[in-house]
Design a protein around this motif. Sequence first.
Motif, short mmCIF file in Angstrom:
data_model
loop_
_atom_site.label_atom_id
_atom_site.label_comp_id
_atom_site.label_asym_id
_atom_site.label_seq_id
_atom_site.Cartn_x
_atom_site.Cartn_y
_atom_site.Cartn_z
N LEU A 129 0.82 -1.21 0.00
CA LEU A 129 0.00 0.00 0.00
C LEU A 129 0.86 1.26 0.00
O LEU A 129 0.53 2.27 -0.66
N ARG A 130 1.97 1.22 0.74
CA ARG A 130 2.84 2.39 0.77
C ARG A 130 3.41 2.67 -0.63
O ARG A 130 3.50 3.83 -1.06
N LEU A 131 3.81 1.59 -1.33
CA LEU A 131 4.36 1.78 -2.68
C LEU A 131 3.30 2.34 -3.63
O LEU A 131 3.57 3.22 -4.47
N ARG A 132 2.08 1.84 -3.52
CA ARG A 132 1.02 2.33 -4.40
C ARG A 132 0.63 3.77 -4.07
O ARG A 132 0.25 4.54 -4.96
N ALA A 133 0.74 4.13 -2.80
CA ALA A 133 0.40 5.51 -2.44
C ALA A 133 1.39 6.51 -3.03
O ALA A 133 1.04 7.68 -3.28
N GLU A 134 2.58 6.04 -3.32
CA GLU A 134 3.57 6.93 -3.89
C GLU A 134 3.18 7.35 -5.32
O GLU A 134 3.64 8.40 -5.83
N PHE A 135 2.34 6.54 -5.99
CA PHE A 135 1.95 6.85 -7.36
C PHE A 135 0.65 7.65 -7.44
O PHE A 135 0.15 7.91 -8.53
N VAL A 136 0.11 8.00 -6.28
CA VAL A 136 -1.11 8.82 -6.29
C VAL A 136 -0.72 10.26 -6.65
O VAL A 136 0.19 10.85 -6.04
N SER A 137 -1.42 10.81 -7.63
CA SER A 137 -1.05 12.14 -8.14
C SER A 137 -1.54 13.27 -7.25
O SER A 137 -0.91 14.34 -7.16
N ASP A 138 -2.65 13.06 -6.56
CA ASP A 138 -3.20 14.12 -5.70
C ASP A 138 -2.40 14.15 -4.38
O ASP A 138 -2.44 13.21 -3.59
N PRO A 139 -1.66 15.24 -4.11
CA PRO A 139 -0.82 15.29 -2.90
C PRO A 139 -1.64 15.16 -1.60
O PRO A 139 -1.19 14.51 -0.65
N GLU A 140 -2.84 15.75 -1.57
CA GLU A 140 -3.63 15.70 -0.34
C GLU A 140 -4.11 14.28 -0.05
O GLU A 140 -4.02 13.78 1.08
N VAL A 141 -4.59 13.58 -1.09
CA VAL A 141 -5.01 12.19 -0.92
C VAL A 141 -3.82 11.32 -0.56
O VAL A 141 -3.91 10.41 0.30
N GLN A 142 -2.70 11.60 -1.21
CA GLN A 142 -1.50 10.80 -0.93
C GLN A 142 -1.06 10.96 0.52
O GLN A 142 -0.69 9.98 1.19
N GLU A 143 -1.13 12.17 1.05
CA GLU A 143 -0.72 12.40 2.43
C GLU A 143 -1.64 11.68 3.41
O GLU A 143 -1.18 11.08 4.40
N LYS A 144 -2.95 11.70 3.15
CA LYS A 144 -3.89 11.00 4.03
C LYS A 144 -3.68 9.50 3.98
O LYS A 144 -3.74 8.80 5.01
N MET A 145 -3.41 8.98 2.78
CA MET A 145 -3.18 7.54 2.65
C MET A 145 -1.91 7.13 3.40
O MET A 145 -1.89 6.11 4.12
N LEU A 146 -0.86 7.91 3.25
CA LEU A 146 0.39 7.58 3.95
C LEU A 146 0.23 7.70 5.46
O LEU A 146 0.81 6.89 6.22
N ALA A 147 -0.56 8.68 5.92
CA ALA A 147 -0.80 8.81 7.37
C ALA A 147 -1.56 7.60 7.90
O ALA A 147 -1.26 7.07 8.98
N THR A 148 -2.56 7.17 7.11
CA THR A 148 -3.33 5.98 7.55
C THR A 148 -2.45 4.75 7.57
O THR A 148 -2.51 3.92 8.50
N ILE A 149 -1.63 4.59 6.54
CA ILE A 149 -0.72 3.43 6.50
C ILE A 149 0.26 3.48 7.66
O ILE A 149 0.57 2.46 8.28
N GLU A 150 0.75 4.66 7.98
CA GLU A 150 1.68 4.82 9.11
C GLU A 150 1.02 4.45 10.43
O GLU A 150 1.63 3.80 11.29
N GLU A 151 -0.25 4.84 10.57
CA GLU A 151 -0.97 4.50 11.79
C GLU A 151 -1.18 3.00 11.92
O GLU A 151 -0.98 2.42 13.00
N ILE A 152 -1.56 2.36 10.81
CA ILE A 152 -1.73 0.90 10.83
C ILE A 152 -0.41 0.22 11.15
O ILE A 152 -0.35 -0.74 11.94
N GLN A 153 0.67 0.70 10.57
CA GLN A 153 1.97 0.10 10.81
C GLN A 153 2.41 0.29 12.26
O GLN A 153 2.98 -0.61 12.87
N THR A 154 2.12 1.48 12.81
CA THR A 154 2.47 1.73 14.21
C THR A 154 1.72 0.78 15.14
O THR A 154 2.29 0.20 16.08
N MET A 155 0.42 0.62 14.89
CA MET A 155 -0.37 -0.30 15.71
C MET A 155 0.11 -1.73 15.56
O MET A 155 0.15 -2.50 16.52
N THR A 156 0.49 -2.08 14.33
CA THR A 156 0.99 -3.44 14.09
C THR A 156 2.29 -3.68 14.85
O THR A 156 2.49 -4.73 15.47
N GLU A 157 3.20 -2.70 14.79
CA GLU A 157 4.46 -2.85 15.51
C GLU A 157 4.25 -2.93 17.01
O GLU A 157 4.91 -3.71 17.70
N ALA A 158 3.28 -2.14 17.52
CA ALA A 158 2.99 -2.20 18.95
C ALA A 158 2.42 -3.57 19.34
O ALA A 158 2.77 -4.13 20.39
#
Length: 485
Positions: free
Chosen positions: A289-318
Amino acid sequence: MMRIWRRSLAARFIAFLLLALALSQAIGFLVSWDERGHALRLAAKSEFFSRTASLAMLLETTPQAFQSEILQVSGTAYTRFWITPEEPVDAACWRDDAWVHLATPLPSLKPSEARDPAIAAPAASASAGVPGVVSATVHRPQWAELSSHAWPLSRPAKFMYLGASNGMGLAVRLDNGAWLNAAYAKSTVNAAWTRQSILSLLITAIALSAIAVMVARGITRPMRRLAAAAELLGRGESVQPLPESGPDDIRQTAEAFNRMQARLQRFVDDRTRMLAAIGHDLRTPLTSLRLRAEFVSDPEVQEKMLATIEEIQTMTEAALAFAREEATVEDTRTVDLSALVESLCDDLAELGQQVVFLDGPRLNYRCRPDALRRAIRNLVENAVRYGERARVRLARTAESIDIVIEDDGPGVPDGDREQVFAPFFRLEHSRNRETGGVGLGLSIARTIARHHGGDVVLRNLDRGMRASIILPLEARNEKRGTRNE
């Protein structure tokens, strides 16, 4: 006594065995009481007959001048002998005369020694006259003829019961035509408790008590071992399997405990492996998902997707970290709890956090220090994050040791006081790790406290909140910890 009865199995065994002994003795006494009295009466009657027969034979071979002295020395404290020239016919008159002879002291004895209480009372009535004695009796006496087969001599004799105190009378004809009269009266007390019976009962009670103690110890020893193992298992410690020996009931109990412990350990291991596998498998789709988010052209959507992925990853690591620590088995040992908490507070204070340790009693406690340190750290960091500062102290009660953390924050709403211990639950909904973390701090702290047999309790104050880690305090744990020191 009631406290010993409630707490001691040996006391109950001893009480029940002694009760059974008392009941058996009482039943045996009731059964044998009449038989013993009857046997005593038969023995006294046989001795009376034998003594009278021997005296009759002696008098027949002795000159008449010596017969009076022989009769006097043959008397005892309960027996009198005298000779009458004619056959006694009137039984009532003979009985009254017999009481008079029985009340007459022997020449060699003092009056107080010669009289038996059972003899003196009828004799007093006899001295007052025959009518008084007759009125005191239950029935009118009658002579009974004794055949030659009913007593030692080959000649017949006359016998009667005097009607009181096992009294007996006997009259037998001598060769010269005179009659030898014999009277016997003794109050035979069929004592229920003699010194021998009391000593026998005491020895039996002591023996039964010793047996009860040994039996109770044989039962309570594996039960105490089971209770100690269950307490350690409930505190999250590793317990060696109990020995599966002894009677079937005890052996089956030990086997059931060992099976339960193995199943619990297998369940915990399976759950930990499952969490670890889920957390590990989530990494691959998260990376995709992180790799696919890098190809999103809309910067605002891309930032929200990366934030959500980061949150999921943080919870997973915890979750993975939590699972790894769950799988780690830490040895339990006795530590200076005051020093452990104080050192943690000093470390956090050096990092610039507003943490103060309030001096208190020096307490030793048997625990898993690394896990307990993490639980305390989570609560202290929460207090600093939401309440500006933390004041930490130790308190000891009759049943527990409390690690108390107080802050100056807004506290927790009453409706959410239990909900905040749920994994990944946060009162702060921004999902920002800098302001609210991931929501595992309180859950981990309570899990660690409950693994020690305790709990974490939250309470709102007038200003701020108090979080307490309550650790159970038991005498056997203190003794075990002292030995291990």
